[in-house]
Scaffold this active site. Structure first.
Site, PDB file in Angstrom:
ATOM      1  NE  ARG A   8      -2.607   0.558   3.485  1.00 41.63           N
ATOM      2  CZ  ARG A   8      -3.385   0.870   4.509  1.00 41.63           C
ATOM      3  NH1 ARG A   8      -4.675   0.619   4.443  1.00 41.63           N
ATOM      4  NH2 ARG A   8      -2.910   1.403   5.593  1.00 41.63           N
ATOM      5  CB  THR A  62      -2.159   7.155  -2.957  1.00 43.88           C
ATOM      6  OG1 THR A  62      -1.550   5.857  -3.066  1.00 43.88           O
ATOM      7  CG2 THR A  62      -1.300   8.186  -3.673  1.00 43.88           C
ATOM      8  CG  ASP A  72       2.649  -2.717   8.623  1.00 41.40           C
ATOM      9  OD1 ASP A  72       2.601  -1.750   7.858  1.00 41.40           O
ATOM     10  OD2 ASP A  72       2.919  -3.888   8.239  1.00 41.40           O
ATOM     11  CG  ASP A 113       6.395  -3.067   9.354  1.00 43.10           C
ATOM     12  OD1 ASP A 113       7.143  -3.490   8.446  1.00 43.10           O
ATOM     13  OD2 ASP A 113       5.970  -1.908   9.401  1.00 43.10           O
TER      14      ASP A 113
HETATM   15  C1  PRP Z   1      -1.171  -4.625   4.287  1.00 38.60           C
HETATM   16  C2  PRP Z   1      -1.996  -5.897   4.377  1.00 38.60           C
HETATM   17  C3  PRP Z   1      -2.846  -5.826   3.151  1.00 38.60           C
HETATM   18  C4  PRP Z   1      -3.083  -4.345   3.009  1.00 38.60           C
HETATM   19  C5  PRP Z   1      -4.477  -4.043   3.498  1.00 38.60           C
HETATM   20  O1  PRP Z   1      -0.126  -4.775   3.400  1.00 38.60           O
HETATM   21  O2  PRP Z   1      -1.218  -7.031   4.474  1.00 38.60           O
HETATM   22  O3  PRP Z   1      -2.220  -6.356   2.005  1.00 38.60           O
HETATM   23  O4  PRP Z   1      -2.116  -3.674   3.826  1.00 38.60           O
HETATM   24  O5  PRP Z   1      -4.795  -2.721   3.274  1.00 38.60           O
HETATM   25  P1  PRP Z   1      -5.931  -2.283   2.263  1.00 38.60           P
HETATM   26  O6  PRP Z   1      -7.119  -3.134   2.530  1.00 38.60           O
HETATM   27  O7  PRP Z   1      -6.139  -0.843   2.621  1.00 38.60           O
HETATM   28  O8  PRP Z   1      -5.408  -2.445   0.862  1.00 38.60           O
HETATM   29  P2  PRP Z   1       1.065  -3.693   3.300  1.00 38.60           P
HETATM   30  O9  PRP Z   1       0.767  -2.646   2.297  1.00 38.60           O
HETATM   31  O10 PRP Z   1       1.389  -3.191   4.673  1.00 38.60           O
HETATM   32  O11 PRP Z   1       2.247  -4.552   2.690  1.00 38.60           O
HETATM   33  P3  PRP Z   1       3.131  -5.691   3.382  1.00 38.60           P
HETATM   34  O12 PRP Z   1       2.235  -6.891   3.574  1.00 38.60           O
HETATM   35  O13 PRP Z   1       4.201  -5.938   2.372  1.00 38.60           O
HETATM   36  O14 PRP Z   1       3.658  -5.167   4.684  1.00 38.60           O
HETATM   37  N1  URA Z   2      -2.375  -3.004   6.821  1.00 38.74           N
HETATM   38  C1  URA Z   2      -1.964  -3.454   8.025  1.00 38.74           C
HETATM   39  O1  URA Z   2      -0.995  -4.226   8.111  1.00 38.74           O
HETATM   40  N2  URA Z   2      -2.631  -3.040   9.108  1.00 38.74           N
HETATM   41  C2  URA Z   2      -3.675  -2.214   9.060  1.00 38.74           C
HETATM   42  O2  URA Z   2      -4.257  -1.888  10.104  1.00 38.74           O
HETATM   43  C3  URA Z   2      -4.089  -1.746   7.783  1.00 38.74           C
HETATM   44  C4  URA Z   2      -3.414  -2.163   6.685  1.00 38.74           C
END
Ligand code: PRP
Ligand code: URA
Length: 212
Positions: A107, A111, A203, A206
């Site tokens: 994400r 944005t 997150d 993370d």
């Molecule tokens: C997180 C999570 C989803 C997304 C959800 O990923 O694992 O994929 O955010 O958010 P949304 O419903 O608003 O799209 P992130 O972007 O943190 O990536 P990562 O898994 O690589 O840490």
């Molecule tokens: N992605 C995450 O990992 N946590 C949240 O709360 C939202 C998006």
């Protein structure tokens, strides 16, 4: 709490218990990973409750029984990277022969829109039921893009497994894709101004990988 069509919230005491530990900011990486895997297995069992079995005759040491077996080759798991990988070991323990694809997406921090960086799924994906894996459904942007990419490849049946979903994201995904069943351990309250789920768990990526 609104009732969403095609959203199954598990609300099982054992899952709530595991989720409570996982949400705790003091829970470390090792325990977080173990719990995510266990919740993944639970979600997978629930998601497979409508699976069609093939009739088989089994000889037990005592007698024979007409029973059922799953054709594991009809399924594929597709984690959304990175955090979706946290579910893979858990779901594979339930369906060991399912094929696995990967969708890479993160994400954008400004944005909040998903950015796709990887897509690799089994060749015969259109003939399989796909179980998408991602612990968090926040705005729903990542789920929407992943579902659309799979539908473009001809996938006809998709289920989405997550630990925590936000009402805002459920609204978006269920409206656009009423055919996709969403299984979550819990529906939380809302999104904050940074589009994080409240109260959530922070997150997920993370916390699984210890990157912050
Ligand atoms: C997180 C999570 C989803 C997304 C959800 O990923 O694992 O994929 O955010 O958010 P949304 O419903 O608003 O799209 P992130 O972007 O943190 O990536 P990562 O898994 O690589 O840490
Ligand atoms: N992605 C995450 O990992 N946590 C949240 O709360 C939202 C998006």
């Amino acid at each position: 709490m609104k009732d969403y069509n095609n959203v199954i919230e598990l609300n099982h005491p054992l899952i709530t218990h595991k989720l409570a530990i996982l949400r705790d900011k003091n829970t470390g990486t090792k325990e977080f990973r173990e719990l995510a895997k266990e919740i993944g297995t639970f979600l997978c069992f629930e998601a497979m409750s409508d699976a069609k079995l093939e009739e088989v005759i089994v000889e037990t040491p005592i007698d024979t029984i007409k029973t059922g077996k799953l054709d594991e080759d009809k399924y594929a798991f597709v984690p959304i990277l990175r955090a979706g990988m946290g579910f893979v070991d858990g779901v594979v323990s339930a369906i060991p022969n399912a094929k696995i694809g990967h969708i890479g997406m993160y994400r954008d921090e400004k944005t909040f829109k998903p950015v796709n960086y990887f897509f690799k799924v089994p060749k015969d994906i259109e003939n399989r039921e796909v179980i998408l894996l991602d612990p968090m459904l926040a705005t729903g942007g990542s789920a929407m893009d992943a579902i659309e990419l799979l539908k473009e490849k001809g996938v006809k049946k998709i289920k989405f497994l997550c630990m925590i979903a936000a009402p805002e994201g459920l609204e978006v995904v269920t409206k656009a894709h009423p055919d996709v069943k969403i299984y979550c351990a819990h529906i939380d309250d809302h999104l904050n101004s940074n589009k994080y789920i409240v109260p959530g768990l922070g997150d997920a990526g993370d916390r699984i990988y210890g990157t912050k």
